[in-house]
Design a protein around this motif. Structure first.
Motif, short mmCIF file in Angstrom:
data_model
loop_
_atom_site.label_atom_id
_atom_site.label_comp_id
_atom_site.label_asym_id
_atom_site.label_seq_id
_atom_site.Cartn_x
_atom_site.Cartn_y
_atom_site.Cartn_z
N PHE A 1 0.83 -1.20 0.00
CA PHE A 1 0.00 0.00 0.00
C PHE A 1 0.87 1.26 0.00
N LYS A 2 0.52 2.20 -0.82
CA LYS A 2 1.28 3.44 -0.93
C LYS A 2 0.99 4.39 0.23
N ASN A 3 -0.26 4.39 0.69
CA ASN A 3 -0.63 5.31 1.76
C ASN A 3 -0.14 4.78 3.11
N GLU A 4 0.69 5.57 3.77
CA GLU A 4 1.33 5.13 5.01
C GLU A 4 0.33 4.83 6.12
N SER A 5 -0.80 5.51 6.13
CA SER A 5 -1.77 5.31 7.21
C SER A 5 -2.32 3.88 7.23
N LEU A 6 -2.28 3.20 6.09
CA LEU A 6 -2.76 1.82 6.02
C LEU A 6 -1.73 0.83 6.53
N ARG A 7 -0.51 1.33 6.78
CA ARG A 7 0.59 0.45 7.21
C ARG A 7 1.02 0.77 8.65
N SER A 8 0.07 1.26 9.47
CA SER A 8 0.40 1.60 10.86
C SER A 8 0.74 0.36 11.68
N LEU A 9 0.19 -0.79 11.30
CA LEU A 9 0.50 -2.05 11.99
C LEU A 9 1.45 -2.86 11.11
N GLN A 10 2.71 -2.82 11.45
CA GLN A 10 3.73 -3.55 10.70
C GLN A 10 3.89 -4.94 11.31
N SER A 11 3.39 -5.95 10.63
CA SER A 11 3.40 -7.31 11.15
C SER A 11 4.64 -8.07 10.69
N CYS A 12 5.08 -9.00 11.53
CA CYS A 12 6.12 -9.96 11.16
C CYS A 12 5.43 -11.23 10.69
N ILE A 13 5.96 -11.84 9.64
CA ILE A 13 5.32 -12.99 9.00
C ILE A 13 6.29 -14.17 9.04
N TYR A 14 5.83 -15.29 9.59
CA TYR A 14 6.73 -16.43 9.78
C TYR A 14 6.10 -17.75 9.31
N GLY A 15 6.98 -18.68 8.99
CA GLY A 15 6.55 -20.02 8.58
C GLY A 15 6.90 -21.09 9.59
N THR A 16 7.78 -20.78 10.56
CA THR A 16 8.15 -21.76 11.59
C THR A 16 8.39 -21.07 12.92
N TYR A 17 8.27 -21.84 13.97
CA TYR A 17 8.60 -21.37 15.32
C TYR A 17 10.06 -20.94 15.40
N GLU A 18 10.93 -21.74 14.81
CA GLU A 18 12.37 -21.49 14.89
C GLU A 18 12.74 -20.14 14.29
N ASP A 19 12.17 -19.82 13.14
CA ASP A 19 12.47 -18.53 12.51
C ASP A 19 12.04 -17.36 13.38
N SER A 20 10.86 -17.47 14.00
CA SER A 20 10.35 -16.37 14.81
C SER A 20 11.20 -16.15 16.06
N ILE A 21 11.73 -17.21 16.63
CA ILE A 21 12.58 -17.09 17.82
C ILE A 21 13.90 -16.42 17.46
N LYS A 22 14.46 -16.77 16.32
CA LYS A 22 15.71 -16.16 15.87
C LYS A 22 15.55 -14.67 15.62
N LYS A 23 14.42 -14.30 14.99
CA LYS A 23 14.23 -12.91 14.55
C LYS A 23 13.77 -12.00 15.68
N ASN A 24 12.82 -12.48 16.49
CA ASN A 24 12.18 -11.61 17.47
C ASN A 24 12.83 -11.73 18.84
N ILE A 25 14.06 -11.30 18.93
CA ILE A 25 14.78 -11.37 20.20
C ILE A 25 14.35 -10.24 21.13
N ASN A 26 14.11 -9.06 20.58
CA ASN A 26 13.79 -7.88 21.40
C ASN A 26 12.41 -7.33 21.07
N LEU A 27 11.39 -8.16 21.19
CA LEU A 27 10.02 -7.72 20.93
C LEU A 27 9.52 -6.79 22.02
N ASN A 28 8.68 -5.83 21.63
CA ASN A 28 8.02 -4.96 22.60
C ASN A 28 6.66 -5.57 22.96
#
Length: 362
Positions: free
Chosen positions: A124-151
């Protein structure tokens, strides 16, 4: 202001229905979901001078030439999306032949697929539609590696599901690991024989390099919006906008599927619809649904669906709808009830008109 068009040409439309002879979704009695009325749809499309043929997916003739034929079809809500996968195969075949799918295959793939839906959000070009930036994963292992410092807290969502199913509020790292395993776990065996093979595979895992993780159902991790009492369900049918409010469940952060519906006052509706219109302009399709939240300062696009979605309640229960007046640049309130089958066919007709007159709309 709506544009009404007298169609003077005839086009071939094939409507594909499922094994129960059902098509799309209605909630006509405002309580129970069922199929839209096929006879009404055929009648309304005939009134627009379309030559309509209704075929079940199982009776589909793969030897025919479907080039330039308009194909109306619907998705499936089946658990595991097994039948939906079958529908996708047929639609891929049709698109490859040159048939004109309504909706196009991309939007079928994104239905009940929050992973792809979130990928589309990034376009989407309009920034207001991208206020929620989601992380997208296919495995548990990938999400643990990437999301070390989640808020924390964050919202964890299974890619498949509707009505808040598979949507979990995660408050800390310990919960995060637990719920991701729970939401991403796949069923590895259906019999004692499969169970034995699985454990033997674990014993000799070092020798078997193709031993897959059991946590490989795709999911997304989305920022949590604090202090929301509910959200809004909004629908767009070719120039007509519909809206209802939804309150959160008791002691819960989720509004989708709560059943706590209320009528939104017009002043509140204008703000939500103006934000929704940004999405409508971005996507440029004739039937769009979205869940939108307001945190007191800004609007957030929670989820969106294109052509295929469950829950046309906002249209069928509303005593009015809204239209955007281009000349006055304001919202107009139109009083009256809407019939889902009629609005669906009107939107299909305008969509086909736009496809046949691309240069006029570009």
């Amino acid at each position: 202001m709506l544009i009404f068009i007298n169609n003077f040409y005839m086009n071939k439309i094939i409507i594909l229905v499922d094994y129960k002879f059902e098509f799309q979704c209605t909630i006509e009695d405002l309580k129970n979901y069922s199929s839209m009325n096929i006879n009404k749809i055929v009648k309304y499309l005939n009134q627009y001078n379309y030559n309509v043929e209704v075929i079940t997916f199982s009776d589909f003739d793969f030897t025919r030439n479907y080039k330039n034929v308009f194909i109306l079809y619907h998705s499936s809500e089946d658990s595991g999306l097994y039948y939906k996968s079958y529908i996708e195969d047929i639609c891929f075949f049709l698109e490859n032949q040159g048939a004109i799918l309504i909706p196009k295959l991309l939007y079928l793939r994104s239905h009940h697929n929050k992973s792809l839906m979130e990928m589309l959000r990034y376009t989407f070009k309009n920034e207001s539609l991208r206020s929620l930036q989601s992380c997208i994963y296919g495995t548990y292992e990938d999400s643990i590696k990437k999301n070390i410092n989640l808020n924390f807290p964050v919202v964890l969502k299974a890619s498949e599901g509707s009505g808040s199913n598979g949507v979990i509020l995660v408050k800390n790292k310990k919960e995060y690991k637990y719920y991701i395993k729970k939401i991403s776990r796949v069923k590895l065996f259906n019999s004692i024989s499969d169970l034995i093979k699985y454990y033997l595979n674990n014993i000799f895992r070092k020798k078997n390099k193709r031993a897959y993780t059991e946590y490989r159902k795709k999911f997304i991790v989305q920022p949590f919006i604090k202090n929301l009492s509910g959200d809004f369900k909004v629908l767009y049918y070719s120039g007509k906008y519909y809206i209802i409010g939804r309150k959160n469940r008791k002691n819960d952060f989720r509004a989708s599927g709560s059943g706590l519906i209320y009528n939104v006052n017009h002043n509140e509706a204008f703000g939500v619809l103006s934000f929704f219109k940004i999405l409508v302009n971005e996507i440029d399709e004739e039937i769009i649904g979205a869940d939108i939240a307001f945190d007191g300062t800004r609007y957030h696009l929670i989820e969106f669906q294109i052509w295929n979605f469950i829950g046309p309640y906002a249209l069928q229960s509303s005593k009015c709808w809204y239209e955007w007046n281009l000349l006055e640049e304001c919202w107009e309130i139109k009083h009256g009830y809407s019939e889902l089958e009629y609005e669906y066919c009107r939107s299909v007709h305008f969509h086909i008109f736009k496809l046949n007159n691309k240069k006029y709309f570009e």
